[in-house]
Design an enzyme around this catalytic site. Structure first.
Site, PDB file in Angstrom:
ATOM      1  CB  CYS A 144      42.495  38.400  40.925  1.00  0.00           C
ATOM      2  SG  CYS A 144      42.973  36.809  41.564  1.00  0.00           S
ATOM      3  CB  SER A 145      40.732  36.604  36.774  1.00  0.00           C
ATOM      4  OG  SER A 145      42.137  36.907  36.855  1.00  0.00           O
ATOM      5  CB  CYS A 146      41.174  32.182  40.445  1.00  0.00           C
ATOM      6  SG  CYS A 146      42.483  32.850  41.795  1.00  0.00           S
TER       7      CYS A 146
END
Lengths: 109, 232
Positions: free
Chosen positions: B136-138
């Site tokens: 996702c966008s960690c």
């Protein structure tokens, strides 16, 4: 707090609701309603599903996927059922339409 | 997790209150919006969740405000830059940071929110590190704030692993052929911070001056630090 010594650009949010959504998700996780790994798994699944339909640019589509994920998680957990959320959304819409421009918008009864 | 039914954003919700409305306040003066502007569909859905959860006591509006304030005004790449500058200036701190970033950061008063671990990876003449989150966008929020749009885009997330040198070229970075590019995939549990190489010509600068050379992208690995005297 003194101003940062360096001119680093801070990435903010494009729209206030994106910041509110982010804060809501972080607050729910910190309050123990879901773990952050659970969140990233669910969010990753939503992104993957959206990506199958079209390429995501990381902007509005990213935040739309985030919102969709949170709505599904809250519905499943029974914390905010989908129909309950839909009704509340309509109440807010009605409140905006019934409030004269420039006055604070509050939910009606 | 296998999602059951997909909630299409706005499905069935944004039809009723449409664009033009009959004058609700006929006595009002003549501009176009006698009533308050209707927020966008996602904005209304967020408000709905927020009021439901607040009414149930599941979230505290003050806590929400504090989180927004933190990420809009307090946390950002300047925090990570301070950490990198200290690592450049202090070999002991650099060693501690690379060995156990959580402890080194805690000693600087920087800590995470979700119990995630930070791992610092140092660039060397042999290895250039680059960070992505393919799921996702960690991202190391406490060090870099909110990720930029490109970090969250499919293009970056897919290509960073497959063709990192091409991605770097898009960012204007060309590395020596013999410098290996190592790509780190962030997760909910582990977030990476790239410690770029200290630029030439920076001897004698103090930590504050060094921090001004550390760009956000250089800590993600898609950029290099500024050189002293170059334009910001």
């Amino acid at each position: 707090m003194s101003a940062p010594a360096t001119p680093h650009p801070v990435t903010g949010f494009d729209e206030p609701w994106q910041a509110e959504l982010f804060a809501l998700t972080v607050a729910l996780s910190e309050a123990g309603h879901f773990g952050w790994p659970d969140w990233t798994r669910a969010f990753g699944a939503t992104l993957a599903r959206h990506r199958a339909a079209r390429e995501l640019d990381g902007g509005a589509d990213y935040h739309a996927a985030w919102l969709e994920t949170l709505e599904v998680l809250l519905d499943r957990a029974g914390l905010a059922r989908r129909d309950e959320a839909a009704r509340m959304r309509e109440r807010w819409a009605a409140a905006y339409l019934a409030t004269p421009h420039g006055q604070p918008v509050r939910l009606g009864g | 997790m296998a999602p059951g039914k997909v909630v299409t954003p706005g499905a069935g919700l944004d039809k009723a209150p449409g664009a033009p409305h009959p004058a609700l306040m006929p006595h009002d003066h003549s501009h176009d919006h006698p009533h308050s502007l209707l927020p966008s569909d996602p904005a209304l859905r967020v408000k709905a969740l927020e009021s439901i959860l607040t009414a149930k006591g599941l979230v505290d509006p003050a806590a929400l405000g504090a989180i927004i304030e933190t990420y809009q005004h307090k946390v950002g790449p300047q925090v990570g830059a301070r950490v990198v500058a200290r690592a450049w200036a202090d070999a002991g701190f650099a060693a501690a940071l690379l060995a156990d970033a959580d402890a080194a950061l805690a000693a600087m008063g920087v800590s995470g929110r979700q119990g995630e671990h930070v791992v610092a990876v140092a660039n060397t003449p042999q290895v250039h590190n680059m960070v992505v989150c393919t799921l996702c966008s960690c991202y190391p929020w406490p060090l870099l704030g909110i990720p930029p749009g490109w970090y969250k885009s499919d293009a970056y997330r897919a290509r960073a692993v497959r063709e990192p040198r091409a991605v770097l070229a898009d960012f204007g970075v060309t590395l020596p052929e013999d410098q290996t590019v190592r790509v780190w995939d962030s997760t909910a549990e582990v977030r990476y911070l790239v410690v770029p190489m200290r630029p030439e010509g920076s001897a004698g600068l103090d930590e504050a001056a060094l921090a001004a050379l550390v760009t956000r992208d250089s800590m993600i690995g898609t950029g290099l630090p500024r050189r002293p005297g170059s334009a910001p």
